[in-house]
Design a protein around this motif. Sequence first.
Motif: not given
Length: 68
Positions: A26, A28-29, A31
């Motif tokens: 993922d 976003t995770t 990042a």
Amino acid sequence: MEPTLDPRAVRAMVDRFLSEDIGRGDITTQAVIPPGRHGSAQIELRQPAVLAGLPVARECFALLSADV
């Protein structure tokens, strides 16, 4: 009488869900959460409730981490 789910069907369903949702990770995770971080959660209710989907949630967490 409580309905039962075929464990093989649940496993196949969860495999498909995770493959679609996570794939190679993922972004976003990755990042915003440093590697190695762990979290916890607790559900608190103010009144009686019905919990649905527990077998699917258990299988999902079991496939993601043995620590869950």
